[in-house]
Design a protein around this motif. Structure first.
Motif, PDB file in Angstrom:
ATOM      1  N   ALA A  37       0.817  -1.217   0.000  1.00 18.98           N
ATOM      2  CA  ALA A  37       0.000   0.000   0.000  1.00 18.98           C
ATOM      3  C   ALA A  37       0.849   1.266   0.000  1.00 18.98           C
ATOM      4  N   ILE A  38       1.980   1.235   0.706  1.00 16.60           N
ATOM      5  CA  ILE A  38       2.789   2.444   0.858  1.00 16.60           C
ATOM      6  C   ILE A  38       3.935   2.508  -0.149  1.00 16.60           C
ATOM      7  N   CYS A  39       4.546   1.366  -0.440  1.00 14.89           N
ATOM      8  CA  CYS A  39       5.703   1.349  -1.348  1.00 14.89           C
ATOM      9  C   CYS A  39       5.325   1.168  -2.816  1.00 14.89           C
ATOM     10  N   ASN A  40       4.121   0.661  -3.058  1.00 15.53           N
ATOM     11  CA  ASN A  40       3.684   0.446  -4.448  1.00 15.53           C
ATOM     12  C   ASN A  40       2.192   0.778  -4.582  1.00 15.53           C
ATOM     13  N   PRO A  41       1.805   2.018  -4.225  1.00 14.74           N
ATOM     14  CA  PRO A  41       0.385   2.372  -4.161  1.00 14.74           C
ATOM     15  C   PRO A  41      -0.357   2.289  -5.500  1.00 14.74           C
ATOM     16  N   LEU A  42       0.347   2.550  -6.611  1.00 15.57           N
ATOM     17  CA  LEU A  42      -0.323   2.548  -7.910  1.00 15.57           C
ATOM     18  C   LEU A  42      -0.743   1.135  -8.344  1.00 15.57           C
ATOM     19  N   ARG A  43      -0.058   0.128  -7.851  1.00 13.30           N
ATOM     20  CA  ARG A  43      -0.376  -1.258  -8.210  1.00 13.30           C
ATOM     21  C   ARG A  43      -1.066  -2.005  -7.069  1.00 13.30           C
ATOM     22  N   TYR A  44      -1.446  -1.247  -6.026  1.00 11.47           N
ATOM     23  CA  TYR A  44      -2.030  -1.896  -4.836  1.00 11.47           C
ATOM     24  C   TYR A  44      -3.275  -2.709  -5.183  1.00 11.47           C
ATOM     25  N   SER A  45      -4.192  -2.115  -5.930  1.00 15.69           N
ATOM     26  CA  SER A  45      -5.447  -2.802  -6.278  1.00 15.69           C
ATOM     27  C   SER A  45      -5.193  -4.050  -7.120  1.00 15.69           C
ATOM     28  N   ALA A  46      -4.202  -3.971  -7.999  1.00 11.05           N
ATOM     29  CA  ALA A  46      -3.893  -5.119  -8.858  1.00 11.05           C
ATOM     30  C   ALA A  46      -3.235  -6.247  -8.073  1.00 11.05           C
ATOM     31  N   ILE A  47      -2.332  -5.873  -7.164  1.00 13.90           N
ATOM     32  CA  ILE A  47      -1.622  -6.897  -6.380  1.00 13.90           C
ATOM     33  C   ILE A  47      -2.520  -7.493  -5.297  1.00 13.90           C
ATOM     34  N   MET A  48      -3.170  -6.619  -4.528  1.00  9.64           N
ATOM     35  CA  MET A  48      -3.987  -7.085  -3.404  1.00  9.64           C
ATOM     36  C   MET A  48      -5.428  -7.355  -3.858  1.00  9.64           C
ATOM     37  N   SER A  49      -5.571  -8.263  -4.800  1.00  9.84           N
ATOM     38  CA  SER A  49      -6.899  -8.676  -5.271  1.00  9.84           C
ATOM     39  C   SER A  49      -7.540  -9.605  -4.244  1.00  9.84           C
ATOM     40  N   ASN A  50      -8.806  -9.920  -4.457  1.00  9.91           N
ATOM     41  CA  ASN A  50      -9.490 -10.852  -3.554  1.00  9.91           C
ATOM     42  C   ASN A  50      -8.791 -12.207  -3.522  1.00  9.91           C
ATOM     43  N   ARG A  51      -8.261 -12.608  -4.672  1.00 15.68           N
ATOM     44  CA  ARG A  51      -7.550 -13.885  -4.747  1.00 15.68           C
ATOM     45  C   ARG A  51      -6.286 -13.853  -3.906  1.00 15.68           C
ATOM     46  N   MET A  52      -5.558 -12.737  -3.951  1.00  9.02           N
ATOM     47  CA  MET A  52      -4.339 -12.607  -3.159  1.00  9.02           C
ATOM     48  C   MET A  52      -4.665 -12.594  -1.662  1.00  9.02           C
ATOM     49  N   VAL A  53      -5.745 -11.908  -1.282  1.00 11.94           N
ATOM     50  CA  VAL A  53      -6.170 -11.884   0.122  1.00 11.94           C
ATOM     51  C   VAL A  53      -6.475 -13.294   0.608  1.00 11.94           C
ATOM     52  N   LEU A  54      -7.152 -14.069  -0.239  1.00 12.12           N
ATOM     53  CA  LEU A  54      -7.473 -15.459   0.115  1.00 12.12           C
ATOM     54  C   LEU A  54      -6.202 -16.292   0.237  1.00 12.12           C
ATOM     55  N   LYS A  55      -5.263 -16.114  -0.697  1.00 14.00           N
ATOM     56  CA  LYS A  55      -4.001 -16.855  -0.657  1.00 14.00           C
ATOM     57  C   LYS A  55      -3.214 -16.547   0.618  1.00 14.00           C
ATOM     58  N   LEU A  56      -3.145 -15.263   0.959  1.00 17.01           N
ATOM     59  CA  LEU A  56      -2.412 -14.860   2.164  1.00 17.01           C
ATOM     60  C   LEU A  56      -3.065 -15.426   3.421  1.00 17.01           C
ATOM     61  N   THR A  57      -4.392 -15.393   3.463  1.00 14.06           N
ATOM     62  CA  THR A  57      -5.123 -15.907   4.626  1.00 14.06           C
ATOM     63  C   THR A  57      -4.910 -17.414   4.787  1.00 14.06           C
ATOM     64  N   VAL A  58      -5.054 -18.150   3.687  1.00  6.91           N
ATOM     65  CA  VAL A  58      -4.852 -19.609   3.722  1.00  6.91           C
ATOM     66  C   VAL A  58      -3.407 -19.930   4.105  1.00  6.91           C
ATOM     67  N   SER A  59      -2.470 -19.153   3.595  1.00 10.68           N
ATOM     68  CA  SER A  59      -1.057 -19.375   3.918  1.00 10.68           C
ATOM     69  C   SER A  59      -0.789 -19.161   5.401  1.00 10.68           C
ATOM     70  N   ALA A  60      -1.343 -18.086   5.962  1.00  9.22           N
ATOM     71  CA  ALA A  60      -1.118 -17.775   7.382  1.00  9.22           C
ATOM     72  C   ALA A  60      -1.619 -18.900   8.286  1.00  9.22           C
TER      73      ALA A  60
END
Length: 315
Positions: free
Chosen positions: A127-150
């Protein structure tokens, strides 16, 4: 030759907390109030994020893992502890299988506390270091992947930890703790626990190294971006969200390290027992308060909710 009722006994004795008779009810009320506070605050945060569409953002969705874990961890420990406080020492019994489940849940709670804060740190970094690509990187799929990984990483690591313990034969029945954990369980065995100690130490070192390392690396890069940026909005956003995350992490880390250090000093067993319980209570009580105060969307929703409650009686 060992007696059959001691060797691999399915009934274990908990040592419990050493509380003076005059202090039993004040301690009971403290734990009861703490549990109710944890449940109300954390359930409230989860419900709030679910019903307010403006909070359906990666930061808040990842944050929801924290109150879910806090509810899970305390629901395993505190209700049982409350009932045990009102029992005489001779009645503090627990079945072996319940003890294993409690130990697994306790370690899963502690490990997930680290892994969830690690994925939240990654979110703040993007969010802070790459704000222009935040929406593309932190998609719903990425949120799910991070949650499952944790949760998945924590589940596997703790599963191996307890798997190495349940394979051991037991010749003792006393759990020298108010609740079950891995160390208390493998201490019941008269067999060699070298493998358990090696894996337990490796597990702790790897988890803390990955946790502290990721936080330090993330915040070093965020600090570098803020120092080179002239945007007051960016710096203000970084200060608010990152200071909140860092404060929660430091509280959790301090409580956890204190428990680990006190394990090395048997003469402080009573202090260790209390600090182990407070490791569940303090961070889980403070997390929703700290985040609730800092997140403007949560404050705005609560303000709107309170004002609507005041208007209704006057209608």
């Amino acid at each position: 030759m060992m007696e059959n009722d001691t060797f691999n006994s399915l009934t274990l004795q908990l040592e419990g907390l050493k509380v003076m008779e005059t202090s039993v009810y004040p301690v009971f009320l403290f734990f009861l109030f703490s549990y109710l506070l944890i449940m109300i605050l954390n359930v409230g945060i989860i419900v709030l994020v679910c019903i307010d569409k403006s909070l359906h953002q990666p930061m808040y969705l990842l944050f929801c893992n924290l109150p879910i874990n806090d509810i899970f961890g305390n629901s395993i420990i505190l209700p049982r502890l409350l009932s045990d406080l009102l029992k005489p020492p001779s009645e503090l019994l627990i079945s072996y299988y319940e003890c294993v489940v409690q130990a697994f849940s306790t370690h899963l709670f502690g490990t997930t506390s680290h892994t969830v804060l690690m994925i939240m740190a990654f979110d703040r970094y993007v969010a802070i270091c790459n704000p222009l690509r935040y929406s593309a990187i932190m998609s719903n799929r990425m949120v799910l992947k991070l949650t499952v990984s944790a949760w998945g990483v924590a589940f596997v690591l703790v599963g191996i930890l307890l798997g190495l313990t349940v394979r051991l034969n037991r010749c003792r029945t006393l759990i020298s703790n108010p609740y079950c954990d891995n160390a208390s369980l493998f201490k019941l065995s008269c067999e060699s626990v070298v493998i358990n100690n090696i894996y337990g130490l490796t597990f702790t070192v790897v988890l803390l190294t990955a946790s502290i390392g990721s936080i330090v690396l993330t915040y070093t890069k965020i600090t570098a971006v803020c120092l080179t940026s002239r945007s007051k909005t960016l710096n203000s956003k970084a200060l608010k969200t990152c200071s909140t995350h860092l404060l929660v992490y430091l509280i959790m880390l301090f409580c956890g390290v204190l428990v680990i250090v006190l394990h090395r000093f048997p003469q402080y067993s009573d202090q260790r027992k209390m600090s182990a319980i407070l490791f569940h209570i303090i961070p889980c009580s403070l997390n929703p308060i700290i985040y609730g105060v800092q997140f403007k969307e949560i404050k705005r929703f609560l303000s709107y909710f309170i004002q609507s409650r005041k208007v209704l009686p006057s209608l």
